[in-house]
Design a protein around this motif. Sequence first.
Motif, PDB file in Angstrom:
ATOM      1  N   ASP A 193       0.818  -1.220   0.000  1.00 37.66           N
ATOM      2  CA  ASP A 193       0.000   0.000   0.000  1.00 37.66           C
ATOM      3  C   ASP A 193       0.849   1.265   0.000  1.00 37.66           C
ATOM      4  N   LYS A 194       2.041   1.178   0.594  1.00 37.05           N
ATOM      5  CA  LYS A 194       2.870   2.369   0.731  1.00 37.05           C
ATOM      6  C   LYS A 194       4.348   1.993   0.691  1.00 37.05           C
ATOM      7  N   ILE A 195       5.113   2.803  -0.015  1.00 31.89           N
ATOM      8  CA  ILE A 195       6.565   2.645  -0.040  1.00 31.89           C
ATOM      9  C   ILE A 195       7.171   3.872   0.638  1.00 31.89           C
ATOM     10  N   ASP A 196       8.057   3.653   1.595  1.00 33.48           N
ATOM     11  CA  ASP A 196       8.645   4.752   2.350  1.00 33.48           C
ATOM     12  C   ASP A 196      10.146   4.825   2.092  1.00 33.48           C
ATOM     13  N   ALA A 219      10.035  13.991  -9.611  1.00 30.60           N
ATOM     14  CA  ALA A 219       8.897  13.069  -9.680  1.00 30.60           C
ATOM     15  C   ALA A 219       9.308  11.759 -10.351  1.00 30.60           C
ATOM     16  N   TYR A 220      10.075  11.864 -11.429  1.00 26.90           N
ATOM     17  CA  TYR A 220      10.517  10.660 -12.129  1.00 26.90           C
ATOM     18  C   TYR A 220      11.446   9.813 -11.270  1.00 26.90           C
ATOM     19  N   VAL A 221      12.417  10.454 -10.620  1.00 26.87           N
ATOM     20  CA  VAL A 221      13.376   9.708  -9.806  1.00 26.87           C
ATOM     21  C   VAL A 221      12.660   8.994  -8.670  1.00 26.87           C
ATOM     22  N   THR A 222      11.670   9.653  -8.066  1.00 25.70           N
ATOM     23  CA  THR A 222      10.899   9.005  -6.996  1.00 25.70           C
ATOM     24  C   THR A 222      10.170   7.784  -7.523  1.00 25.70           C
ATOM     25  N   ILE A 250      12.569   2.458   0.048  1.00 33.37           N
ATOM     26  CA  ILE A 250      13.557   2.850  -0.960  1.00 33.37           C
ATOM     27  C   ILE A 250      14.912   2.889  -0.272  1.00 33.37           C
ATOM     28  N   ARG A 251      15.757   1.924  -0.603  1.00 32.51           N
ATOM     29  CA  ARG A 251      17.093   1.871  -0.029  1.00 32.51           C
ATOM     30  C   ARG A 251      18.068   2.638  -0.924  1.00 32.51           C
ATOM     31  N   PRO A 252      19.267   2.942  -0.431  1.00 30.81           N
ATOM     32  CA  PRO A 252      20.210   3.736  -1.230  1.00 30.81           C
ATOM     33  C   PRO A 252      20.468   3.176  -2.621  1.00 30.81           C
ATOM     34  N   GLU A 253      20.549   1.830  -2.740  1.00 28.19           N
ATOM     35  CA  GLU A 253      20.824   1.254  -4.062  1.00 28.19           C
ATOM     36  C   GLU A 253      19.670   1.490  -5.037  1.00 28.19           C
TER      37      GLU A 253
END
Length: 249
Positions: free
Chosen positions: A106-109, A142-145, A160-163
């Motif tokens: 439902d959600k990505i943080d 917006a695209y990068v996100t 969303i991890r650094p990689e």
Amino acid sequence: IMKRDGNILSPIIRCVWDSRDLQILTKNTPAKATKAHISIIGHITREELVKYLSSTEAGNGFGNRFLWLYVRRSKLLPFGGGLKEEDLEPIIDKLRVAVEFGKSVDKIDWAEESRFLWEAVYPKLSEGKPGLVGSLIARAEAYVTRLACVYALLDLSIEIRPEHLKAALALWEYNEASVKFIFRSVYRTPAISKLERALKERPLTKTEIYNEMGRNYSAEEIENALNNIGASSTKIPTNGRPKEVWTLE
């Protein structure tokens, strides 16, 4: 098709990027699509793209709702590459698992270790850039996100991890490079071409730009040319007023 009088394809595609609900109200055939999820993947030669994408559509928000990726074949394979269907099975299996996983999210943080990196790159991504190239890469943050979210889901992660962020940034950088390669020689006048050649040799002040171009162009023409090629200005401190110098990446 968009060049036809009264065609609404461009505003519809722009709306699709911004919203999941679409509605067209006409007298006889009202149409509505809710929770629409639309992907557009197209292939076109550089020559055709330059011919058919008008400067208006390139600059009005239509063009920057696409990722532009310049691609070419890496090798010559007169008899094909010999790729078998079973060679793709591991990739298909991983993709199937990722799709099923994505349906349950439902959600990505942001992962805690990604926040510092995102804060560091966000100002540059969200900063507006001049000219046609700037218009076509205007939705960077917006695209990068979104891309980072895709990479996270492919990795079966709800964060969303650094990689994931670095992968998204790398793809966006290639999009920017592709836009510059494809469009910088498009929609240009003799003034634009001459100014671009001059700025590639060295940074110039506005006075030097006027002198370089033989004072044959108006201030408005030169301003438009600077914007078109994506030139940027920097102020250099002096003993008096700061000196503004124009450069081209």
